[in-house]
Design an enzyme around this catalytic site. Structure first.
Site, mmCIF file in Angstrom:
data_model
loop_
_atom_site.group_PDB
_atom_site.id
_atom_site.type_symbol
_atom_site.label_atom_id
_atom_site.label_comp_id
_atom_site.label_asym_id
_atom_site.label_seq_id
_atom_site.Cartn_x
_atom_site.Cartn_y
_atom_site.Cartn_z
ATOM 1 N N THR A 94 7.484 -9.125 8.603
ATOM 2 C CA THR A 94 7.422 -7.731 8.150
ATOM 3 C C THR A 94 8.651 -7.376 7.305
ATOM 4 O O THR A 94 8.740 -6.269 6.763
ATOM 5 C CB THR A 94 7.396 -6.764 9.353
ATOM 6 N N PRO A 136 0.505 -2.080 3.252
ATOM 7 C CA PRO A 136 -0.661 -1.328 3.740
ATOM 8 C C PRO A 136 -0.597 0.121 3.260
ATOM 9 O O PRO A 136 0.481 0.715 3.208
ATOM 10 C CB PRO A 136 -0.500 -1.382 5.262
ATOM 11 N N ASN A 146 5.392 1.994 5.401
ATOM 12 C CA ASN A 146 4.599 0.838 5.848
ATOM 13 C C ASN A 146 5.216 -0.483 5.399
ATOM 14 O O ASN A 146 5.529 -0.656 4.232
ATOM 15 C CB ASN A 146 3.170 0.922 5.289
ATOM 16 N N HIS A 147 5.344 -1.407 6.304
ATOM 17 C CA HIS A 147 5.728 -2.793 5.984
ATOM 18 C C HIS A 147 4.485 -3.671 6.107
ATOM 19 O O HIS A 147 3.463 -3.235 6.636
ATOM 20 C CB HIS A 147 6.788 -3.303 6.969
ATOM 21 N N LEU A 148 4.592 -4.910 5.655
ATOM 22 C CA LEU A 148 3.477 -5.854 5.844
ATOM 23 C C LEU A 148 3.262 -6.050 7.348
ATOM 24 O O LEU A 148 4.228 -6.177 8.097
ATOM 25 C CB LEU A 148 3.823 -7.205 5.209
#
Ligand SMILES: CC(C)(COP(=O)(O)OP(=O)(O)OC[C@H]1O[C@@H](n2cnc3c(N)ncnc32)[C@H](O)[C@@H]1OP(=O)(O)O)[C@@H](O)C(=O)NCCC(=O)NCCS
Length: 209
Positions: free
Chosen positions: A90, A110, A82-84
């Site tokens: 991101t 996340p 997960n990235h922002l």
């Protein structure tokens, strides 16, 4: 005879492409129930390779129940991928350092939680299960699906994003099956009932001693 030995790697004689999955898993964050099997076209060790972005420092778990059938090339995407998504960028600046190391201070990527697969779930060829998904007992995941939402028990889903195709049984039958939980019976009782498990005579299961 009380069924195959659940503690062996390869339950089919002279075949090493189908394994009882719990017996080949090395990662303590992957927990698999008895008799769940995995079939791989090349090498069953591919299973752990197909649990992607599964990092110890994230600590999320992949939990799979008993008596599941998992086809070749099934992939589980875990939370380490997960990235922002709610920030402007991101891009994972912090991992590259050189003045960027503090980019994530006080922030978190996340996190969707553990991935939980119930019992007697059939996951078709090349399906992808996204992070934090729960798949209910008795569900079927169609081949090539990407599962992005929880799947209710005894439901068939397919496509990308996977959508409900149909319920396998009526509401009443599903409720009764979830009460029976045959997968938790002792192996003697399961062995006595294998013929009823492979037909639709629910009364026989309910009356079984
Ligand atoms: C999901 C599956 C079990 C459905 O089989 P079925 O009950 O006989 O269903 P049908 O073939 O009648 O298809 C029912 C609907 O699902 C859709 N569907 C079937 N497979 C699908 C898939 N992989 N992705 C998306 N939709 C699918 C069909 O288009 C059909 O849609 P419609 O009702 O709008 O016409 C089967 O298609 C499947 O994917 N099996 C997995 C095979 C596999 O990977 N085996 C690996 C060895 S373990």
């Amino acid at each position: 005879m009380q069924g195959p030995d659940k503690d062996i790697k390869f339950p089919l004689e002279n075949i090493d492409r189908l394994c009882f999955l719990k017996n080949i898993i090395k990662n303590p964050n992957i927990i698999v129930g008895d008799y769940t099997y995995y079939d791989d076209f090349e090498n069953v060790e591919n299973f752990e390779k197909n649990v992607k972005y599964h990092f110890d420092f994230v600590g999320d778990k992949l939990i799979i129940g008993k008596f599941c059938a998992i086809a070749s090339d099934v992939k589980f995407i875990m939370n380490g991928g997960n990235h922002l998504t709610k920030a402007i960028s991101t891009y994972p600046f912090s991992i590259f350092g050189h003045g960027w190391e503090h980019a994530m201070d006080g922030k978190e990527h996340p996190y969707k939680g553990d991935t939980k697969i119930g019992n007697d779930v059939w996951i078709g060829y090349n399906a992808i299960i996204m992070p934090g998904i729960t798949i209910g007992d008795g569900a079927i995941i169609a081949s090539n699906s990407t599962v992005v939402k929880d799947v209710e028990p005894y439901t068939i889903v397919g496509g990308n994003p996977a959508k409900e195709i149909k319920k396998r049984f009526s509401k009443n039958v599903i409720e009764r099956l979830l009460k029976i939980k045959w997968w938790d019976w002792n192996i003697e009782k399961i062995t006595r009932n294998v013929q009823h498990l492979t037909d639709m005579n629910l009364e026989k299961l309910e009356q079984s001693e």
